[in-house]
Design a protein around this motif. Structure first.
Motif, PDB file in Angstrom:
ATOM      1  N   ALA A 347       0.831  -1.204   0.000  1.00 35.85           N
ATOM      2  CA  ALA A 347       0.000   0.000   0.000  1.00 35.85           C
ATOM      3  C   ALA A 347       0.867   1.256   0.000  1.00 35.85           C
ATOM      4  CB  ALA A 347      -0.917   0.001   1.212  1.00 35.85           C
ATOM      5  N   LEU A 348       0.332   2.339  -0.543  1.00 35.68           N
ATOM      6  CA  LEU A 348       1.059   3.590  -0.603  1.00 35.68           C
ATOM      7  C   LEU A 348       1.504   4.047   0.782  1.00 35.68           C
ATOM      8  CD1 LEU A 348       2.035   6.166  -2.065  1.00 35.68           C
ATOM      9  CD2 LEU A 348      -0.270   7.094  -1.766  1.00 35.68           C
ATOM     10  N   ARG A 349       0.653   3.879   1.807  1.00 29.58           N
ATOM     11  CA  ARG A 349       1.028   4.336   3.146  1.00 29.58           C
ATOM     12  C   ARG A 349       2.305   3.646   3.619  1.00 29.58           C
ATOM     13  NH1 ARG A 349      -3.938   1.988   4.276  1.00 29.58           N
ATOM     14  NH2 ARG A 349      -4.764   4.012   4.914  1.00 29.58           N
ATOM     15  N   GLU A 350       2.492   2.355   3.243  1.00 26.82           N
ATOM     16  CA  GLU A 350       3.713   1.649   3.634  1.00 26.82           C
ATOM     17  C   GLU A 350       4.895   2.112   2.794  1.00 26.82           C
ATOM     18  OE1 GLU A 350       5.505  -2.905   4.080  1.00 26.82           O
ATOM     19  OE2 GLU A 350       3.390  -2.602   3.543  1.00 26.82           O
ATOM     20  N   ARG A 351       4.666   2.320   1.511  1.00 30.55           N
ATOM     21  CA  ARG A 351       5.750   2.789   0.647  1.00 30.55           C
ATOM     22  C   ARG A 351       6.219   4.183   1.088  1.00 30.55           C
ATOM     23  NH1 ARG A 351       2.125   1.361  -3.411  1.00 30.55           N
ATOM     24  NH2 ARG A 351       2.194   3.446  -4.351  1.00 30.55           N
ATOM     25  N   ARG A 352       5.262   5.051   1.434  1.00 31.04           N
ATOM     26  CA  ARG A 352       5.624   6.394   1.892  1.00 31.04           C
ATOM     27  C   ARG A 352       6.424   6.327   3.197  1.00 31.04           C
ATOM     28  NH1 ARG A 352       5.622  11.307  -0.655  1.00 31.04           N
ATOM     29  NH2 ARG A 352       5.708  12.092   1.489  1.00 31.04           N
ATOM     30  N   SER A 353       6.084   5.405   4.073  1.00 28.40           N
ATOM     31  CA  SER A 353       6.812   5.268   5.329  1.00 28.40           C
ATOM     32  C   SER A 353       8.265   4.884   5.059  1.00 28.40           C
ATOM     33  CB  SER A 353       6.141   4.210   6.214  1.00 28.40           C
ATOM     34  OG  SER A 353       6.850   4.007   7.402  1.00 28.40           O
ATOM     35  N   ILE A 354       8.477   3.976   4.114  1.00 29.27           N
ATOM     36  CA  ILE A 354       9.839   3.568   3.756  1.00 29.27           C
ATOM     37  C   ILE A 354      10.580   4.730   3.111  1.00 29.27           C
ATOM     38  CG2 ILE A 354      11.192   2.009   2.304  1.00 29.27           C
ATOM     39  CD1 ILE A 354       8.925  -0.056   2.650  1.00 29.27           C
ATOM     40  N   LEU A 355       9.884   5.451   2.236  1.00 28.81           N
ATOM     41  CA  LEU A 355      10.511   6.589   1.563  1.00 28.81           C
ATOM     42  C   LEU A 355      10.912   7.663   2.566  1.00 28.81           C
ATOM     43  CD1 LEU A 355      11.268   8.171  -1.001  1.00 28.81           C
ATOM     44  CD2 LEU A 355       8.885   8.940  -1.137  1.00 28.81           C
ATOM     45  N   GLU A 356      10.026   7.977   3.481  1.00 27.32           N
ATOM     46  CA  GLU A 356      10.316   9.030   4.450  1.00 27.32           C
ATOM     47  C   GLU A 356      11.459   8.631   5.392  1.00 27.32           C
ATOM     48  OE1 GLU A 356       6.497   9.698   6.126  1.00 27.32           O
ATOM     49  OE2 GLU A 356       5.716  10.650   4.306  1.00 27.32           O
ATOM     50  N   ALA A 357      11.613   7.318   5.608  1.00 24.56           N
ATOM     51  CA  ALA A 357      12.745   6.868   6.427  1.00 24.56           C
ATOM     52  C   ALA A 357      14.072   7.146   5.721  1.00 24.56           C
ATOM     53  CB  ALA A 357      12.611   5.381   6.730  1.00 24.56           C
ATOM     54  N   LEU A 358      14.049   7.161   4.395  1.00 26.39           N
ATOM     55  CA  LEU A 358      15.264   7.444   3.635  1.00 26.39           C
ATOM     56  C   LEU A 358      15.712   8.890   3.778  1.00 26.39           C
ATOM     57  CD1 LEU A 358      14.960   5.611   0.174  1.00 26.39           C
ATOM     58  CD2 LEU A 358      16.561   5.136   2.018  1.00 26.39           C
ATOM     59  N   THR A 359      14.802   9.783   4.170  1.00 20.01           N
ATOM     60  CA  THR A 359      15.166  11.197   4.254  1.00 20.01           C
ATOM     61  C   THR A 359      16.195  11.478   5.345  1.00 20.01           C
ATOM     62  OG1 THR A 359      13.314  11.677   5.760  1.00 20.01           O
ATOM     63  CG2 THR A 359      12.904  11.887   3.389  1.00 20.01           C
ATOM     64  N   SER A 360      16.414  10.522   6.221  1.00 21.34           N
ATOM     65  CA  SER A 360      17.434  10.698   7.271  1.00 21.34           C
ATOM     66  C   SER A 360      18.795  10.173   6.830  1.00 21.34           C
ATOM     67  CB  SER A 360      16.996   9.982   8.554  1.00 21.34           C
ATOM     68  OG  SER A 360      16.862   8.583   8.328  1.00 21.34           O
ATOM     69  N   THR A 361      18.892   9.756   5.569  1.00 18.93           N
ATOM     70  CA  THR A 361      20.146   9.216   5.044  1.00 18.93           C
ATOM     71  C   THR A 361      20.517   9.974   3.769  1.00 18.93           C
ATOM     72  OG1 THR A 361      19.022   7.557   3.677  1.00 18.93           O
ATOM     73  CG2 THR A 361      19.560   6.932   5.943  1.00 18.93           C
ATOM     74  N   PRO A 362      21.810   9.916   3.361  1.00 15.78           N
ATOM     75  CA  PRO A 362      22.194  10.537   2.085  1.00 15.78           C
ATOM     76  C   PRO A 362      21.476   9.833   0.931  1.00 15.78           C
ATOM     77  CG  PRO A 362      24.120  10.052   3.435  1.00 15.78           C
ATOM     78  CD  PRO A 362      22.960   9.352   4.067  1.00 15.78           C
TER      79      PRO A 362
END
Length: 554
Positions: A347-362
């Motif tokens: 689901a998009l909500r899960e994909r967005r959660s994974i994507l937003e976790a990437l924002t704390s990394t280069p």
């Protein structure tokens, strides 16, 4: 070739989707794989390059038909299509021979680029002598680079699925990227095995949004939806994967990795955006991001107009000296693969959660070229309606609305992703020229040139528009132009400035291509302004003021 010509005629004469799909499926089931591979390439836009200029073909056709060039030109003004005009004027072939489509494409037409003009003429006249009229028409389309057919890529894939038994998602992904239209590819394409080797640098089929015409409140509960801005740039997927080819979609993790940027048009655009490729190397291997490439104003921290980004397009390579002039950002709004795991069925909500976790990394944490499209917080639909007014100031096209439970599928999944664009801009311009259209509008003056007054009081062109009027309005305007035209330059009828029309458009920018120094994006005729005289139309000065307002310079 005769079977392909019959298919083309069937597709061209029908307006019903199921009839077109059935016709395509019958063709793919019965055709030689070598021919069906080329048909598939033509229908999906894999090959459409011009092999000969139509002016040269026109010259040879005049000789073959024993007709003067001026008469052929006059005929084309009525017919409106060179391929059809020449097919009708050429004498009937004395003998008929069935030339297979694959032979025509890979032998006859492919050889033209290596031949002298005399040899080219010999090849074309030979084909004219053995092909019946309907097939000559297609020959002209194919060698002129103007082949079009009334069937979208989606319908073609549906038909191929119907004839082969391979599901649409599998076929769609296998058709991504560039491929060679030959028998070997066709057999691999419809092979039932699920573990066909695949180049890992290919993208996933892009998911598209549908335009939303109804009120936002018709979408139901706000808690079911994710909202974000609709960016005005280049839709792209950024890939960082292993270079070796593996089976299935789960890749090993050897040290050799590579990055690529793919446009929605299935073109590799990596060379035009080297700084994005450079930052993409910081992503974890086995990552695919979906997003938008934007020209970016660093000082104002917002996108630049799309016209600014166009300086990067169609460049095979961007030199370092250009980078400071056009700063770009990749704004990610979805993640399709993470740690080499395909996330599209989540689901998009899960994909967005994974994507937003990437924002704390280069590369998201560095002062680089990556950022995430942030959601628009809202509790009631009327809040989003009010946010639409910010679109032009933010240099965005409007809003995107996505169901939080939506999975990622190629193509347009109605009801899952919606787009709502801000209302179009308008200007009042004066008609100064018209020329005949093409296809069903051939012989009717339906392509119009509009102008505005510059600072010196001269009429300068601002745009051309080809759509927006009803059939009745087109007929009336055709009669008017023919009656009052003062000069004619080939197919173009010039008229004295007299009528004012409201032109709708999406954006305005500086331009060296127009005498006005300005260009508008996606112009179309909205209506005739019978309430205005030409002195009340817009001017270059008023349009520059409009441009300054949206660039924040007023």
């Amino acid at each position: 070739m005769k079977h392909f010509a019959a298919l083309y005629s069937e597709l061209d004469s029908s307006t019903k989707t199921n009839e077109k799909v059935d016709a395509l499926a019958r063709y793919f089931s019965a055709a030689d794989p070598r021919d069906s591979a080329w048909a598939l390439a033509l229908f999906t836009g894999q090959t459409k390059g011009r092999t000969l200029p139509m002016s040269l073909v026109r010259q040879w056709a005049c000789e073959a038909a024993n007709l003067p060039a001026w008469m052929v030109d006059e005929c084309n003004l009525v017919v409106g299509d060179w391929s059809e005009t020449l097919s009708l004027l050429l004498p009937d072939s004395a003998t008929s021979s069935d030339v297979p489509l694959h032979q025509l494409m890979q032998d006859d037409l492919a050889s033209l680029s290596h031949q002298s003009p005399a040899q080219q003429k010999q090849t074309i006249t030979r084909l004219w002598s053995i092909l019946p009229r309907t097939e000559r028409f297609l020959l002209h389309k194919l060698m002129g680079g103007s082949f079009r057919v009334g069937a979208s890529k989606v319908l073609v894939i549906r038909a191929l699925s119907q004839s082969s038994g391979i599901d649409v998602p599998t076929l769609t992904r296998r058709l991504m990227g560039k491929w060679t239209p030959d028998e070997a590819f066709m057999r691999r394409l419809i092979a039932p095995a699920a573990d066909i080797e695949r180049d890992p640098m290919l993208p996933f089929p892009f998911m598209l949004a549908s335009p939303l015409q109804e009120p936002l409140s018709t979408l139901g509960e706000t808690t079911d939806w994710h909202a974000e801005w609709k960016w005005d740039g280049i839709r792209a997927q950024v890939i960082h994967r292993t270079q070796v080819i593996h089976r299935a979609t789960i890749f090993d993790s050897p040290s050799a990795t590579a990055c690529a940027v793919w446009s929605r048009g299935e073109e590799v655009i990596s060379p035009a955006f080297p700084e994005i490729i450079g930052d993409a190397r910081q992503l974890p291997p086995g990552t695919v991001l979906d997003g938008e490439i934007l020209a970016w104003n660093v000082e104002k921290n917002r996108p630049e107009p799309f016209s600014t980004l166009q300086t990067r397009l169609n460049r095979k390579e961007v030199v370092a000296t250009l980078w400071p002039d056009v700063t770009v950002r990749f704004v990610a709004f979805d993640i399709l693969e993470h740690d080499a795991v395909d996330l599209r069925t989540r689901a998009l909500r899960e994909r967005r959660s994974i994507l937003e976790a990437l924002t704390s990394t280069p590369p998201f944490t560095s002062a680089g070229h990556f950022r995430v499209s942030e959601p628009i917080d809202f509790s009631h639909w009327h809040e989003l309606d009010s946010r639409m007014s910010e679109s032009r100031e933010r240099q965005v096209e409007g809003l995107m609305l996505k169901r939080l439970d939506s999975v990622y599928r190629g193509g347009r999944m109605v009801g899952q992703w919606w787009k709502r664009k801000v209302d179009a801009l308008t200007l009042d311009a004066v008609l100064v020229a018209a020329q005949p259209g093409r296809g069903r509008r051939a012989g009717l003056l339906t392509d119009y040139t509009f102008a505005v007054l510059d600072d010196a009081g001269k009429w300068v062109t601002i745009c051309k528009a080809y759509s927006g009027l009803s059939d009745e309005e087109l007929t009336e305007l055709d009669r008017y132009v023919r009656r009052v035209s003062t000069q004619r330059f080939g197919p173009v009828y010039s008229v004295e400035p007299d009528r004012v029309y409201e032109i709708a458009f999406e954006a305005i920018a500086e331009s060296d291509r127009h005498k006005s120094g300005l260009a508008v994006r996606f112009p179309r005729v909205h209506r005739r302004r019978v309430d205005k005289t030409i002195t009340q139309a817009d001017t270059v000065a008023s349009l520059r003021a409009l441009l300054a307002r949206f660039e924040g310079r007023d």
